[in-house]
Design a protein around this motif. Structure first.
Motif, short mmCIF file in Angstrom:
data_model
loop_
_atom_site.label_atom_id
_atom_site.label_comp_id
_atom_site.label_asym_id
_atom_site.label_seq_id
_atom_site.Cartn_x
_atom_site.Cartn_y
_atom_site.Cartn_z
N ILE A 72 0.84 -1.19 0.00
CA ILE A 72 0.00 0.00 0.00
C ILE A 72 0.88 1.24 0.00
CG2 ILE A 72 -1.77 1.27 1.29
CD1 ILE A 72 -2.69 -1.40 2.43
N LEU A 73 0.47 2.24 -0.76
CA LEU A 73 1.20 3.49 -0.80
C LEU A 73 1.11 4.20 0.55
CD1 LEU A 73 2.71 5.26 -2.94
CD2 LEU A 73 0.60 6.58 -3.11
N VAL A 74 2.23 4.73 1.00
CA VAL A 74 2.28 5.45 2.27
C VAL A 74 1.75 6.86 2.02
CG1 VAL A 74 3.76 6.19 4.18
CG2 VAL A 74 4.30 4.09 2.93
N GLY A 75 0.46 7.02 2.20
CA GLY A 75 -0.21 8.25 1.82
C GLY A 75 0.07 9.41 2.76
N VAL A 76 0.37 10.58 2.21
CA VAL A 76 0.58 11.78 3.01
C VAL A 76 -0.75 12.27 3.59
CG1 VAL A 76 1.40 14.17 2.98
CG2 VAL A 76 2.62 12.41 1.67
N THR A 77 -1.80 12.26 2.78
CA THR A 77 -3.12 12.63 3.29
C THR A 77 -3.62 11.58 4.29
OG1 THR A 77 -3.58 13.67 1.16
CG2 THR A 77 -5.44 13.37 2.63
N ARG A 78 -3.28 10.32 4.05
CA ARG A 78 -3.60 9.25 5.01
C ARG A 78 -3.02 9.57 6.37
NH1 ARG A 78 -0.97 4.85 7.20
NH2 ARG A 78 -2.18 2.93 7.50
N SER A 79 -1.74 9.93 6.41
CA SER A 79 -1.08 10.26 7.67
C SER A 79 -1.75 11.45 8.34
CB SER A 79 0.40 10.56 7.40
OG SER A 79 1.03 11.09 8.55
N SER A 80 -2.09 12.47 7.56
CA SER A 80 -2.75 13.65 8.11
C SER A 80 -4.12 13.29 8.68
CB SER A 80 -2.91 14.72 7.01
OG SER A 80 -1.68 15.01 6.41
N ALA A 81 -4.86 12.44 7.97
CA ALA A 81 -6.17 12.03 8.43
C ALA A 81 -6.08 11.28 9.76
CB ALA A 81 -6.85 11.15 7.38
N ILE A 82 -5.11 10.38 9.87
CA ILE A 82 -4.94 9.63 11.12
C ILE A 82 -4.67 10.57 12.29
CG2 ILE A 82 -3.41 8.01 12.32
CD1 ILE A 82 -3.18 6.50 9.64
N THR A 83 -3.81 11.56 12.06
CA THR A 83 -3.49 12.53 13.12
C THR A 83 -4.73 13.28 13.57
OG1 THR A 83 -1.22 12.82 12.32
CG2 THR A 83 -2.15 14.61 13.65
N ALA B 247 -17.40 5.12 5.16
CA ALA B 247 -16.25 4.66 4.38
C ALA B 247 -15.80 5.82 3.51
CB ALA B 247 -16.62 3.46 3.52
N PHE B 248 -14.48 6.05 3.46
CA PHE B 248 -13.97 7.16 2.65
C PHE B 248 -12.53 6.89 2.24
CE2 PHE B 248 -13.35 8.18 7.13
CZ PHE B 248 -12.04 8.61 7.20
N GLY B 249 -12.13 7.57 1.17
CA GLY B 249 -10.76 7.48 0.69
C GLY B 249 -10.01 8.76 0.98
N THR B 250 -8.68 8.66 1.05
CA THR B 250 -7.84 9.84 1.26
C THR B 250 -6.72 9.85 0.21
OG1 THR B 250 -6.30 8.72 2.78
CG2 THR B 250 -8.25 9.77 3.74
N GLY B 251 -6.45 11.02 -0.34
CA GLY B 251 -5.38 11.14 -1.33
C GLY B 251 -5.14 12.59 -1.68
N THR B 252 -4.00 12.87 -2.31
CA THR B 252 -3.66 14.24 -2.66
C THR B 252 -4.70 14.83 -3.61
OG1 THR B 252 -1.30 13.88 -2.35
CG2 THR B 252 -1.94 15.72 -3.75
N ALA B 253 -5.03 14.10 -4.67
CA ALA B 253 -5.98 14.63 -5.66
C ALA B 253 -7.37 14.74 -5.07
CB ALA B 253 -5.99 13.75 -6.89
N ALA B 254 -7.80 13.72 -4.33
CA ALA B 254 -9.18 13.67 -3.85
C ALA B 254 -9.37 14.33 -2.49
CB ALA B 254 -9.62 12.22 -3.76
N THR B 255 -8.33 14.48 -1.71
CA THR B 255 -8.36 14.88 -0.30
C THR B 255 -9.16 13.84 0.49
OG1 THR B 255 -8.20 17.21 -0.95
CG2 THR B 255 -8.76 16.75 1.33
N ILE B 256 -10.44 14.09 0.75
CA ILE B 256 -11.32 13.11 1.39
C ILE B 256 -12.47 12.84 0.44
CG2 ILE B 256 -12.72 12.52 3.41
CD1 ILE B 256 -9.78 12.94 4.07
N ALA B 257 -12.61 11.60 -0.01
CA ALA B 257 -13.66 11.23 -0.96
C ALA B 257 -14.63 10.26 -0.28
CB ALA B 257 -13.06 10.59 -2.21
N MET B 258 -15.87 10.66 -0.17
CA MET B 258 -16.89 9.82 0.47
C MET B 258 -17.23 8.62 -0.42
SD MET B 258 -17.12 11.97 2.95
CE MET B 258 -16.85 13.73 3.20
N ILE B 259 -17.44 7.48 0.18
CA ILE B 259 -17.85 6.26 -0.53
C ILE B 259 -19.29 5.95 -0.13
CG2 ILE B 259 -17.42 3.80 -0.85
CD1 ILE B 259 -14.45 4.37 -0.20
#
Length: 364
Positions: A265-276, A307-319
């Motif tokens: 799995i990619l070590v997401g920067v937005t993932r890390s921010s979301a966890i914090t 359920a949601f995704g996190t990423g640079t392009a999407a930021t927080i994307a609701m599922i």
């Protein structure tokens, strides 16, 4: 020539980069209102070459096509990596980049895995700073808009042969953009194709990961879904990530996201921010292996909440929907509390409306 510069508590070396400015800005012919992702690029780009074991020819010049031969090594053997980050304007018009050092380190992690040379900090960070400073008028002032930053590196030897290239090119280009995912997503859990396996390159942001994912994504779209949720290579049960995003689930009040332990799995920067930020909200966050059967059981018992995704392009994307085989899990996003609050918090930090207590925003 190098000068030491203090910027947001980091000491960097200001590199003497050759700059050639465009004679006429393309911005005069383009509106930045609701601009689509990945279609338009700013006036300038940064370029550097790796030759004889060293990085050289570092320059910022007008955005332009590249000239290369059909024997270009990257076209044949896949030595190509990239990154994605964003720059924003605050309410006073100042330009900031979101966590660039995290992307810099991840870029070099990808380089090592793909047997490519690492890029020095003074080229990546200082070059990026000077490029953004030059094209900062391209950063849209509208909410949820930004400049998407795309650093990339690829092999440039002009001979065939399965071996690491001796030469490489590094480029940074800029793309003004609006929201990537405007609507909540429908996701299909992938049961056949595989994105990554232990020992592979799943954690590296290399072009092959994305090229290999497109068939499954196309099939999902033909069936009415926006993307796929990747699973493990052996049982197709253990959840990895969604397309270009890390994924989070809220089950019975606990936030669960797949762990990074096996390198798939990619070590997401937005993932890390979301966890914090989720932890700061007082929530328990578990980074662990999670099986699709666990989600199905939680959904049947009424405990699968968001359920949601996190990423640079999407930021927080609701599922709003997840499908696995004949099981369809649908969610009423209007009742959600956590993911919308998380998205607003991150957006407010990025756009200068909320205190940046973690020093994520790096002033240009």
């Amino acid at each position: 020539m190098f000068l030491c510069v203090q910027n947001n508590s980091f000491m960097i070396e200001a590199m003497d980069i050759s700059i050639t400015k465009t004679e006429r800005s393309k911005l005069q012919d383009l509106s930045l209102e609701n601009i689509p992702f990945g279609k338009y690029f700013t006036d300038h780009m940064l370029e550097a070459d790796f030759i004889n074991g060293a990085w050289t020819n570092v320059e910022i010049k007008p955005y332009q096509p590249l000239l290369f031969e059909p024997s270009l090594a990257a076209l044949h053997y896949g030595q190509t990596i990239f990154e994605g980050m964003k720059a924003y304007k605050d309410q006073h018009g100042n330009a900031f980049i979101f966590r660039p050092y995290d992307n810099f380190h991840r870029f070099n992690t990808s380089a090592v895995r793909m047997n490519m040379p690492e890029i020095p900090e003074e080229i990546f960070i200082e070059g990026l700073r000077q490029l953004i400073e030059l094209d900062k008028n391209w950063i849209p002032s509208k909410e949820n808009h930004s400049i998407y930053i795309r650093p990339l590196m690829f092999a440039t030897d002009m001979t065939l042969g399965v071996r690491p290239s001796d030469t490489y090119k590094f480029i940074i280009m800029l793309n003004p953009t609006g929201p990537y995912y405007g609507e909540p997503m429908k996701i299909a859990v992938e049961e056949k194709y595989t994105r990554a396996a232990p020992g592979g390159v799943g954690f590296a942001k290399n072009g092959g990961n994305y090229g290999g994912s497109m068939l499954a994504a196309t099939i999902a779209k033909q069936n009415g879904y926006d993307q796929v949720l990747w699973t493990d290579a052996f049982e197709h049960k253990w959840l990895h990530e969604v397309g270009m995003m890390n994924v989070f689930f809220i089950i019975n009040g606990i936030v669960v996201t797949p762990s990074l332990d096996d390198g798939c799995i990619l070590v997401g920067v937005t993932r890390s921010s979301a966890i914090t930020l989720l932890k700061e909200m007082g929530l328990t966050v578990e980074e662990r292996k999670i099986n699709i059967d666990e989600l199905l059981e939680a959904y049947e018992n009424g405990k699968f909440q968001e359920a949601f995704g996190t990423g640079t392009a999407a930021t927080i994307a609701m599922i709003k929907e997840l499908r696995y085989k004949d099981h369809v899990m649908q969610f009423d996003i209007s009742k959600w509390k956590i993911a919308p609050a998380l998205k607003k918090w991150i957006d407010d930090i990025r756009e200068g409306r909320r205190e940046d207590k973690y020093n994520w925003m790096w002033k240009v």
